[in-house]
Write a protein that holds these residues in place. Structure first.
Motif, PDB file in Angstrom:
ATOM      1  N   ARG A   8      -7.744  -1.385  13.375  1.00  0.00           N
ATOM      2  CA  ARG A   8      -9.317  -0.568  12.718  1.00  0.00           C
ATOM      3  C   ARG A   8      -9.014   0.384  11.614  1.00  0.00           C
ATOM      4  O   ARG A   8     -10.190   0.121  10.468  1.00  0.00           O
ATOM      5  N   ALA A   9      -7.663   0.943  11.803  1.00  0.00           N
ATOM      6  CA  ALA A   9      -7.184   1.800   9.932  1.00  0.00           C
ATOM      7  C   ALA A   9      -7.436   0.290   9.372  1.00  0.00           C
ATOM      8  O   ALA A   9      -7.621   0.158   8.044  1.00  0.00           O
ATOM      9  N   ALA A  10      -6.517  -1.138  10.003  1.00  0.00           N
ATOM     10  CA  ALA A  10      -6.251  -1.867   8.756  1.00  0.00           C
ATOM     11  C   ALA A  10      -8.209  -1.789   7.983  1.00  0.00           C
ATOM     12  O   ALA A  10      -8.089  -3.242   7.448  1.00  0.00           O
ATOM     13  N   ALA A  11      -8.783  -2.464   9.147  1.00  0.00           N
ATOM     14  CA  ALA A  11     -10.403  -2.696   8.720  1.00  0.00           C
ATOM     15  C   ALA A  11     -10.671  -1.648   7.654  1.00  0.00           C
ATOM     16  O   ALA A  11     -11.366  -2.054   6.490  1.00  0.00           O
ATOM     17  N   ALA A  12     -10.294  -0.459   7.839  1.00  0.00           N
ATOM     18  CA  ALA A  12     -11.170   0.428   6.959  1.00  0.00           C
ATOM     19  C   ALA A  12     -10.913   0.558   6.209  1.00  0.00           C
ATOM     20  O   ALA A  12     -10.950   1.160   4.613  1.00  0.00           O
ATOM     21  N   CYS A  13      -9.188   0.651   5.816  1.00  0.00           N
ATOM     22  CA  CYS A  13      -8.295   0.836   4.612  1.00  0.00           C
ATOM     23  C   CYS A  13      -7.959  -0.335   3.491  1.00  0.00           C
ATOM     24  O   CYS A  13      -7.415   0.352   2.815  1.00  0.00           O
ATOM     25  N   GLY A  14      -7.796  -1.319   4.737  1.00  0.00           N
ATOM     26  CA  GLY A  14      -8.045  -2.477   3.466  1.00  0.00           C
ATOM     27  C   GLY A  14      -8.567  -4.023   3.949  1.00  0.00           C
ATOM     28  O   GLY A  14      -9.899  -3.529   4.484  1.00  0.00           O
TER      29      GLY A  14
ATOM     30  N   THR B 282      -2.997  -1.006  -9.509  1.00  0.00           N
ATOM     31  CA  THR B 282      -2.107  -0.193  -8.685  1.00  0.00           C
ATOM     32  C   THR B 282      -1.027   1.105  -9.842  1.00  0.00           C
ATOM     33  O   THR B 282      -1.398   1.125 -10.775  1.00  0.00           O
ATOM     34  N   GLU B 283      -0.228   2.371  -9.043  1.00  0.00           N
ATOM     35  CA  GLU B 283       0.659   3.089  -9.680  1.00  0.00           C
ATOM     36  C   GLU B 283       1.720   3.258  -9.546  1.00  0.00           C
ATOM     37  O   GLU B 283       1.938   1.966  -8.909  1.00  0.00           O
ATOM     38  N   PRO B 284       2.317   3.690 -10.885  1.00  0.00           N
ATOM     39  CA  PRO B 284       3.625   3.518 -10.815  1.00  0.00           C
ATOM     40  C   PRO B 284       4.309   3.660  -9.739  1.00  0.00           C
ATOM     41  O   PRO B 284       3.323   5.014  -8.669  1.00  0.00           O
ATOM     42  N   GLY B 285       5.206   3.517  -9.293  1.00  0.00           N
ATOM     43  CA  GLY B 285       5.987   3.171  -7.731  1.00  0.00           C
ATOM     44  C   GLY B 285       5.649   2.583  -6.809  1.00  0.00           C
ATOM     45  O   GLY B 285       6.720   2.262  -6.045  1.00  0.00           O
ATOM     46  N   GLN B 286       4.855   2.054  -7.040  1.00  0.00           N
ATOM     47  CA  GLN B 286       4.293   0.647  -5.838  1.00  0.00           C
ATOM     48  C   GLN B 286       5.292  -0.613  -6.153  1.00  0.00           C
ATOM     49  O   GLN B 286       5.764  -0.610  -7.546  1.00  0.00           O
TER      50      GLN B 286
ATOM     51  N   PRO C   8       4.530   0.485  -1.331  1.00  0.00           N
ATOM     52  CA  PRO C   8       3.480  -0.623  -0.613  1.00  0.00           C
ATOM     53  C   PRO C   8       4.245  -1.495  -1.956  1.00  0.00           C
ATOM     54  O   PRO C   8       3.873  -1.256  -2.774  1.00  0.00           O
ATOM     55  N   MET C   9       3.492  -2.796  -1.642  1.00  0.00           N
ATOM     56  CA  MET C   9       4.117  -3.967  -2.394  1.00  0.00           C
ATOM     57  C   MET C   9       2.626  -4.430  -3.275  1.00  0.00           C
ATOM     58  O   MET C   9       1.772  -4.951  -2.251  1.00  0.00           O
ATOM     59  N   GLN C  10       2.103  -5.187  -4.454  1.00  0.00           N
ATOM     60  CA  GLN C  10       0.967  -5.440  -4.941  1.00  0.00           C
ATOM     61  C   GLN C  10       0.543  -7.412  -4.400  1.00  0.00           C
ATOM     62  O   GLN C  10       2.460  -7.709  -4.622  1.00  0.00           O
TER      63      GLN C  10
ATOM     64  N   ALA D 190      -3.823   1.681  -3.589  1.00  0.00           N
ATOM     65  CA  ALA D 190      -3.004   4.005  -3.848  1.00  0.00           C
ATOM     66  C   ALA D 190      -3.915   4.923  -2.824  1.00  0.00           C
ATOM     67  O   ALA D 190      -2.941   5.287  -2.833  1.00  0.00           O
ATOM     68  N   SER D 191      -5.283   4.265  -2.910  1.00  0.00           N
ATOM     69  CA  SER D 191      -5.909   5.073  -2.617  1.00  0.00           C
ATOM     70  C   SER D 191      -5.905   5.475  -1.055  1.00  0.00           C
ATOM     71  O   SER D 191      -6.346   6.431  -0.094  1.00  0.00           O
ATOM     72  N   SER D 192      -6.181   4.333  -0.229  1.00  0.00           N
ATOM     73  CA  SER D 192      -5.913   3.973   0.932  1.00  0.00           C
ATOM     74  C   SER D 192      -4.955   4.194   1.820  1.00  0.00           C
ATOM     75  O   SER D 192      -5.195   4.616   2.502  1.00  0.00           O
ATOM     76  N   VAL D 193      -3.713   4.005   1.111  1.00  0.00           N
ATOM     77  CA  VAL D 193      -2.953   3.703   1.792  1.00  0.00           C
ATOM     78  C   VAL D 193      -2.108   5.431   2.681  1.00  0.00           C
ATOM     79  O   VAL D 193      -1.724   5.217   3.772  1.00  0.00           O
TER      80      VAL D 193
END
Length: 454
Positions: A56-62, A11-15, A28-30, A81-84
């Motif tokens: 498809r994006a949900a499967a590829a990114c999450g 998790t990065e700052p700001g999430q 986004p929420m952790q 953080a990198s896939s959002v």
């Protein structure tokens, strides 16, 4: 093709970690299984191709898990953080417009349902424009919601709202009943307005909320004072508040060959692969539009009666709820162990309840399974609420997940505890009596004893 091959990161700052915030693409929420994003489409509906692209994006990114919330919003889980950013790009490439700002909700079939008293969408659009144009901008609570309901078949009576507007037809023509709401107290009617008076009145109330602070909700307003301001001469307000809550699952005929296939997500979740496969076949059968609905629903438009029957069978084969009498309709679950706060696998508990709870799940009550005391899946009172606890499972009778429980069982005993509650109803209900009526008649002490001794 969407690619999210970047390595997973922390998790990065700001999430967003703050309860009460809304997990958007920008914030986004952790959670326990990564980052969560919630999306409110800005249009009435999406095409099947757009929803498939999002899946498809949900499967590829999450994680590939997609949820439709109790309010009819989409959620994508398991992001990093990198896939959002890649998910956001895929949504843009699919032509999906995402709503931002104050949540102004209308029924899922607004403008389609011939039985509604009035189409609420023009009023919603005018109010959105007024809020957007207001200077200085309003600082309102992140989860503040406004419901504008034309009172059709798929109404929003059971969707909580800070401000609610319901269409009514009076001797003087169309009027809008304005009520103040919130989960902590009953709704309070404050005005009966002509259409042209609605936006100015609501903007005045929103300005008052702004003055009370960024955490103020509808429940914090002085209803009597607002009632005097807008409706001192109107006398008593109407008390009839519409039909019982609707269940989206089923084939709904609106006449003139307008068929809507309703399906729902079992325990609020589906896998991207199942959603993609179903939508591909549904589009081949003639589906043209997908609308999201409260109670975890997906409404499919454009099918003929015959095609809807075929598509319904396909949906069932992919694990969706397709009928109102499916017992899974009557269980409210949160994300369970996918949430960092959860102490209970709500999905496993729900499957167990389906196995042993036929008498309980007769449709007369909703059983709430909450991973923790926040009670996200159902903020309102339930006759039976099972809450994850450090010691196992806590039972709340006629309350919300946050109140003091009436009984506990350890993890090894939950199956027999649920079976005991089911046996209590089976052995004590009178002919034709519902589970809710039976439990109410028996009282808390009998319910607790069955849970603890079952």
């Amino acid at each position: 093709m969407t690619s999210c091959a970047a390595p997973r990161s922390q998790t990065e700052p700001g999430q967003s970690m703050r309860r009460g915030a809304c997990p958007s693409l920008a914030a986004p929420m952790q959670t326990g299984d990564g980052l969560l994003v919630r999306l409110r489409p800005a249009t009435d509906g999406l095409t099947p191709a757009q929803v498939r692209a999002l899946a498809r994006a949900a499967a590829a990114c999450g994680s590939g898990i997609i949820e439709v919330t109790a309010r009819g919003n989409l959620q994508v889980r398991g992001l990093t953080a990198s896939s959002v950013p890649a998910l956001a790009a895929a949504i843009g490439e699919a032509g999906i417009a995402v709503a931002t700002g104050v949540a102004i909700e209308t029924p899922p079939l607004a403008g389609f349902d011939p039985g509604e008293i009035a189409d609420p969408r023009p009023l919603a659009a005018a109010l959105r424009a007024a809020i957007a144009d207001r200077r200085p901008a309003l600082a309102l609570a992140p989860k503040l919601s406004i419901v504008i309901d034309g009172r059709g078949r798929f109404h929003l009576r059971d969707v909580a709202a800070d401000l609610r507007l319901e269409a009514l037809m009076s001797d003087n023509g169309l009027r809008w009943l304005l009520s103040l709401g919130g989960s902590a107290r009953p709704e309070r009617s404050v005005a009966l307005l002509e259409t042209e008076r609605v936006v100015p009145a609501v903007m005045e109330i929103l300005a008052e909320l702004d003055g009370l602070g960024a955490a103020a909700r509808g429940r914090d307003l002085d209803a009597d004072r607002i009632r005097q301001r807008f409706s001192a001469d109107l006398g008593a307000f109407p008390t009839e508040r519409g039909a019982l809550p609707f269940l989206p699952a089923g084939i709904h005929d609106f006449g003139d060959d307008r068929i809507v296939l309703g399906i729902a997500l079992a325990f609020a979740q589906t896998d991207s692969a199942d959603l993609i496969a179903f939508l591909h076949r549904a589009e081949e059968l003639g589906a043209t539009e997908i609308r999201l609905a409260p109670r975890h629903g997906i409404l499919v438009l454009g099918l003929s009666s015959e095609a809807a029957v075929v598509a319904q069978g396909i949906a069932l084969s992919h694990g969706f709820l397709v009928a109102a009498d499916d017992s899974r309709n009557h269980i409210a679950t949160c994300a369970g162990l996918a949430c960092a706060s959860a102490l209970m696998d709500t999905k496993a508990a729900a499957r167990l309840l389906v196995e042993v709870g036929a008498e309980l799940l007769d449709g007369s009550l909703t059983i709430h399974l909450s991973g923790c005391t926040k009670g996200c899946a159902r903020p309102t009172v339930s006759r039976l609420t099972l809450v994850g606890a450090p010691s196992g499972y806590a039972l709340v009778v006629n309350g919300t997940a946050c109140v003091a429980p009436s009984a506990y069982r350890d993890e090894n005993g939950i199956g027999t505890a649920l079976a005991g509650l089911n046996a209590l109803v089976r052995e004590n209900k009178d002919a034709g009596e519902s589970a809710l009526s039976c439990l109410t008649r028996l009282g808390t002490a009998r319910i607790v004893a069955a849970f603890e001794q079952g």
